[in-house]
Design a protein around this motif. Structure first.
Motif, short mmCIF file in Angstrom:
data_model
loop_
_atom_site.label_atom_id
_atom_site.label_comp_id
_atom_site.label_asym_id
_atom_site.label_seq_id
_atom_site.Cartn_x
_atom_site.Cartn_y
_atom_site.Cartn_z
N VAL A 135 0.49 -1.32 0.22
CA VAL A 135 0.07 0.16 -0.16
C VAL A 135 1.29 1.42 -0.11
CG1 VAL A 135 -1.89 1.22 1.04
CG2 VAL A 135 -1.73 -1.34 1.33
N GLU A 136 1.08 1.49 -1.02
CA GLU A 136 1.83 2.87 -1.16
C GLU A 136 1.37 3.99 -1.29
OE1 GLU A 136 2.42 1.49 -5.23
OE2 GLU A 136 1.23 0.29 -3.47
N SER A 159 1.64 -3.79 3.79
CA SER A 159 3.28 -3.00 3.52
C SER A 159 3.16 -1.74 2.91
CB SER A 159 4.28 -4.16 2.98
OG SER A 159 5.56 -3.75 2.61
N VAL A 160 3.10 -0.95 3.92
CA VAL A 160 3.29 0.55 3.70
C VAL A 160 4.38 0.81 3.44
CG1 VAL A 160 2.06 2.61 4.09
CG2 VAL A 160 0.99 0.53 4.93
N GLU A 161 5.26 0.25 2.21
CA GLU A 161 6.53 0.63 1.95
C GLU A 161 6.83 0.35 0.16
OE1 GLU A 161 10.81 -0.66 3.59
OE2 GLU A 161 9.64 -1.35 3.80
N VAL A 178 0.38 -4.17 10.03
CA VAL A 178 0.62 -3.22 8.62
C VAL A 178 2.44 -2.53 9.46
CG1 VAL A 178 0.23 -0.52 8.68
CG2 VAL A 178 -1.21 -2.39 9.48
N ILE A 179 3.17 -3.04 8.47
CA ILE A 179 4.33 -2.09 8.41
C ILE A 179 4.07 -0.91 7.82
CG2 ILE A 179 6.67 -3.07 7.29
CD1 ILE A 179 5.51 -6.16 7.13
N VAL A 180 5.12 0.41 7.68
CA VAL A 180 5.45 1.18 7.79
C VAL A 180 7.05 1.57 7.05
CG1 VAL A 180 5.14 3.23 7.74
CG2 VAL A 180 3.09 2.39 7.79
N GLY A 181 6.76 1.95 6.26
CA GLY A 181 8.65 2.10 5.93
C GLY A 181 8.84 3.33 4.49
N PHE A 210 1.51 -2.50 15.04
CA PHE A 210 1.89 -1.48 13.84
C PHE A 210 3.87 -1.29 13.72
CE2 PHE A 210 4.18 2.67 13.48
CZ PHE A 210 3.84 3.47 12.60
N PHE A 211 4.25 -2.11 12.83
CA PHE A 211 5.53 -2.58 12.77
C PHE A 211 6.39 -0.85 12.24
CE2 PHE A 211 9.60 -3.85 11.56
CZ PHE A 211 10.45 -5.02 12.37
N PHE A 212 7.17 -0.27 12.88
CA PHE A 212 7.74 0.92 11.88
C PHE A 212 9.16 0.26 10.92
CE2 PHE A 212 10.38 4.56 11.38
CZ PHE A 212 9.93 5.18 10.06
N LYS A 213 9.42 0.25 10.10
CA LYS A 213 10.61 -0.18 9.85
C LYS A 213 12.05 0.25 9.54
CE LYS A 213 12.63 -3.33 5.21
NZ LYS A 213 13.23 -2.53 4.47
N GLN A 214 11.87 1.36 8.38
CA GLN A 214 12.44 2.98 8.78
C GLN A 214 12.30 3.94 7.63
OE1 GLN A 214 15.25 0.78 5.65
NE2 GLN A 214 14.34 2.12 4.28
N TRP A 215 12.77 4.65 8.57
CA TRP A 215 12.74 6.31 7.74
C TRP A 215 13.05 5.93 6.01
CZ3 TRP A 215 9.45 9.84 9.15
CH2 TRP A 215 9.17 9.37 9.89
#
Length: 253
Positions: A135-136, A159-161, A178-181, A210-215
């Motif tokens: 989901v970009e 995967s919001v990345e 939900v993964i965000v990156g 909620f998983f925040f992967k990276q900036w």
């Protein structure tokens, strides 16, 4: 062969399919395409024809069965299992392996959400197989969530990345993780902190991991730095919640 992964939300990768073609905005700076060129240059088997040639590799199908230690596998990090050039019969063979290797957890991520619905309407999804969609943005990514809800998987994830814009107030009914990156690498597009916080609030409000992967290449201040320097903290905290599974992966719950 399976490969130990540096991706924060998995342990190893398993690629019975290699190669892909661009489908939507999130594909613009595909990390797998860059990696495939490197692997082709050094003669790694499976990448002789480059990245845009989708190839199924039957010799790799049994690899997870050879590992007895429970492992979390990201399936096809170098492709998309539901690509049009992968037959239903081969996808079924991949699912047979995942079903047989019941001591592992398999994470299957796709941008081809409609085909996932079609396939899983006729094929059972084992409990150890997680199904996710990318989901970009609003145009391409958000509509995939409605398709994912139709998939009869025990664990469904997003995967919001790379997160390329404000995706609004997400409806996360039926979603478990939900993964965000942010994007990294050459030409990376920046991700704004308010976009991330909005997804985080949706997860917190709706009880979703909620998983925040990276900036990625741009920090929360919008400045470009190395991915390592920008790190993984969101408002001073590491957010790495995941659904439970039978593995030694050291993450939050």
């Amino acid at each position: 062969m399976t490969t130990k992964s540096r991706i924060e939300w998995t342990e190893s990768t398993w690629n019975p399919v290699v190669g892909c073609t661009k489908l939507s905005a999130g594909c613009k700076h595909c990390y797998a395409e860059v990696m495939a060129r490197r692997l082709q240059a050094i003669g790694v088997p499976g990448y002789e024809q480059g990245f845009r040639k989708v190839r199924t590799l039957p010799a790799r199908l049994d690899e997870p069965l050879e590992r007895r230690k429970p492992t979390v596998y990201f399936v096809n990090s170098m492709s998309d299992l539901f690509h049009d050039h992968v037959s239903d019969s081969f996808i079924d063979r991949v699912f047979q392996t995942m079903r047989s290797a019941h001591w592992h957890t398999f994470q299957v991520l796709t941008k081809r959400a409609e085909r996932v619905v079609e396939f899983t309407s006729e094929h059972e999804v084992p409990d150890n197989v997680w199904i996710g969609v990318s989901v970009e943005n609003k145009r391409h990514g958000v509509p995939r969530i409605d398709y994912l809800r139709q998939v009869p998987a025990k664990t469904r994830f997003l995967s919001v990345e790379p997160l390329l814009e404000d995706v609004g107030d997400l409806d996360l009914r039926g979603i478990h993780w939900v993964i965000v990156g942010g994007e990294s690498g050459h030409g990376a597009r920046p991700m704004r902190v308010e976009w991330v916080r909005r997804v985080q609030r949706a997860c917190d409000d709706q009880g979703v991991h909620f998983f925040f992967k990276q900036w990625g290449a741009h920090g929360p201040d919008g400045k470009r730095r190395s991915k390592k320097v920008n790190g993984r903290e969101l408002d001073g905290t590491i957010r790495d919640a995941m659904p439970a599974f039978g593995s030694a992966l050291d993450v939050g719950r």
